[in-house]
Design an enzyme around this catalytic site. Structure first.
Site, PDB file in Angstrom:
ATOM      1  CD  GLU A 181       7.730   1.546  -6.329  1.00 41.25           C
ATOM      2  OE1 GLU A 181       7.049   2.547  -6.095  1.00 41.25           O
ATOM      3  OE2 GLU A 181       7.209   0.408  -6.519  1.00 41.25           O
ATOM      4  CD  GLU A 376       5.547   4.998  -9.415  1.00 39.70           C
ATOM      5  OE1 GLU A 376       4.674   4.484  -8.660  1.00 39.70           O
ATOM      6  OE2 GLU A 376       6.326   4.345 -10.112  1.00 39.70           O
TER       7      GLU A 376
END
Length: 474
Positions: A181, A376
């Site tokens: 991320e 995720e």
């Protein structure tokens, strides 16, 4: 990757319908080093930006730190045994850069690598495939003192660090992920300051975006040269929807938000160049001298797997006087980021599984030929477990989480049915853990952690997930 219409009413397979995933679909769970390891001062580990940030008054809930967390550093055999009990086929974890190079560069600390050696061997002994993330936000503080991700040298140091980790673990680790991320690292760390290192400077945020991507390219090429088998990166793209798709202003708002959230990362990685409209926007805040000739070619290192972290979509509308997204979306004044509506998770995030289907399909269509894996997906809910109740049966009921996971797995299956090359699903998270600025008050795990005693208790969602893996479906 710009949505020009609201999401269709139904995309995922209806609940209660049996679905089966393709043969070879990988089931696993994910964690991150600072969130679970603890042992902040053991075996030569240096300080990270999160050690510093969590000690800054007012930055993390109740002054919580990751000093102990889940004590996974000492309890990893127990945790790996739980993974095996659940039938996990893969485990995604991150390496703590400050354990390997306490100052972020220079000599390698062998004791830091020893821990991951032991962990990888423990996983291998249980038949669980390790998926390594080289950077999940815990930058060595020494590098931040030199400018952090606003400094080009950090990207070069990252490639050296990646090479050192591969030299020790590359004989047993097949799948290597460079970054987790980078949107969060850049915008939340340097733009609005809610994450470490806590800076609030739009120019710094955009410089960090580029240097993170450059780090991915440099490390990716170094890993390729060293013989890495499977190379990837994990992003957290968001599907942006206009509140009113008939309004040109709303569509323009979506285009801008999409550029800052998605295309600024995906285009240079997978197409070899930044989008022109995004560069024009970035130039409002900083000159583009940090983007050197040849950088986009370096960033465009071929990858084998794109990790997708998905939690919720984004809804926007153009409205005069709206504050925009602040440092998380620099330059979006005049755009209202619409507050999520129920049902919501304990983080206040919208529960909308169909957004996952749309997102996966859109990436597959806009950037064809790149296999994906959900690295995720999960939800925080206020789970309860009374350690002092003599009648407690060792259960942690979490029906909301089971419903959340069921809906998102059906959405993932719907994307596969529409031709998306999705290779696996890794639930977030294996354990309740240090949830960054929220400290320990938000619980994402399918395994409950009593932070006072470090006792682990399987939640109902863990047993449910165990059956999903056994069936390879719902």
């Amino acid at each position: 990757m710009t949505s020009l219409e609201t999401p269709p009413a139904v995309l995922a397979t209806p609940a209660q319908t049996k679905v089966r995933f393709p043969e070879g679909f990988v089931w696993g769970a994910a964690t991150a080093s600072y969130q679970i390891e603890g042992a902040a001062h053991d075996d030569g580990r240096g300080p990270s930006i999160w050690d510093t940030f969590s000690r800054t008054p007012g930055k993390v809930y109740a002054g919580h730190t990751g000093d102990v967390a889940c004590d996974h550093y000492h309890r990893y055999p127990q945790d790996v045994a739980l993974m095996a009990d659940l039938g996990l086929q893969a485990y995604r974890f991150s390496i703590a850069w400050p354990r390997i190079q306490p100052d972020g560069s220079g000599p390698v600390n062998p004791r830091g690598l020893d821990f991951y050696d032991r962990l990888v061997d423990e996983l291998a002994g249980r038949g669980i495939d390790p998926i390594v993330t080289l950077y999940h936000w815990d930058l060595p503080q020494t590098l931040e003192d030199r400018g952090g991700w606003t400094n080009r040298a950090t990207a070069e140091h990252f490639a050296e660090y990646a090479t050192a980790v591969h030299a020790r673990l590359g004989d047993r680790v097949r799948t290597w992920t460079t970054l987790n991320e980078p949107w969060c690292s850049a915008y939340l760390g340097y733009g609005n300051g809610v994450h470490a290192p806590g800076r609030q400077d739009p120019a710094a945020a955009f410089q960090a975006v580029h240097h993170l991507l450059l780090a991915h390219g440099l490390a990716g090429r170094a890993l390729r040269a060293a013989g890495a088998q499977t190379l990837g990166i994990t992003l957290n793209p968001t599907e942006a929807y206009p509140v009113d798709p008939s309004r040109a202003e709303d569509l323009a708002a979506v285009r801008l938000v999409d550029g800052l959230a998605n295309r600024i990362f995906l285009d240079p990685m997978l197409r070899g160049q930044y989008p022109a409209d995004v560069l024009e926007h970035v130039a409002r805040f900083t000159n583009l001298e940090h983007i050197r000739d040849g950088d986009e070619k370096i960033i465009n290192v071929p990858i084998d797997l794109l990790g997708i972290n998905y939690y919720q979509p984004t809804y926007v509308t153009a409205r005069e006087g709206a504050a925009g997204g602040g440092g998380a979306y620099p330059g979006t004044e005049g755009i209202e980021f619409v507050a999520p509506v129920g049902p919501l998770t304990d983080m206040g995030w919208m529960i909308e599984p169909r957004g996952l289907t749309t997102l996966l399909v859109r990436i597959s269509e806009d950037y064809p030929g790149v296999p994906m894996i959900i690295t995720e997906n999960g939800a925080a809910f206020p789970d309860k477990f009374n350690r002092d109740d003599p009648d407690a049966d060792g259960r942690v009921p979490d029906a909301d989480r089971v419903d959340y996971l069921d809906g998102h797995l059906r959405a993932a299956h719907a994307a596969i049915s529409r031709g998306v090359d999705l290779r696996g699903y890794l639930v977030w998270s294996l354990l309740d853990n240090f949830e960054w600025a929220e400290g320990y008050r938000k619980r994402f795990g399918i395994i409950h952690v009593d932070y006072l005693t470090q006792r682990r208790v399987l939640k109902d969602s863990a047993r449910w997930y165990q059956e999903v893996i056994r069936r390879n479906g719902l």
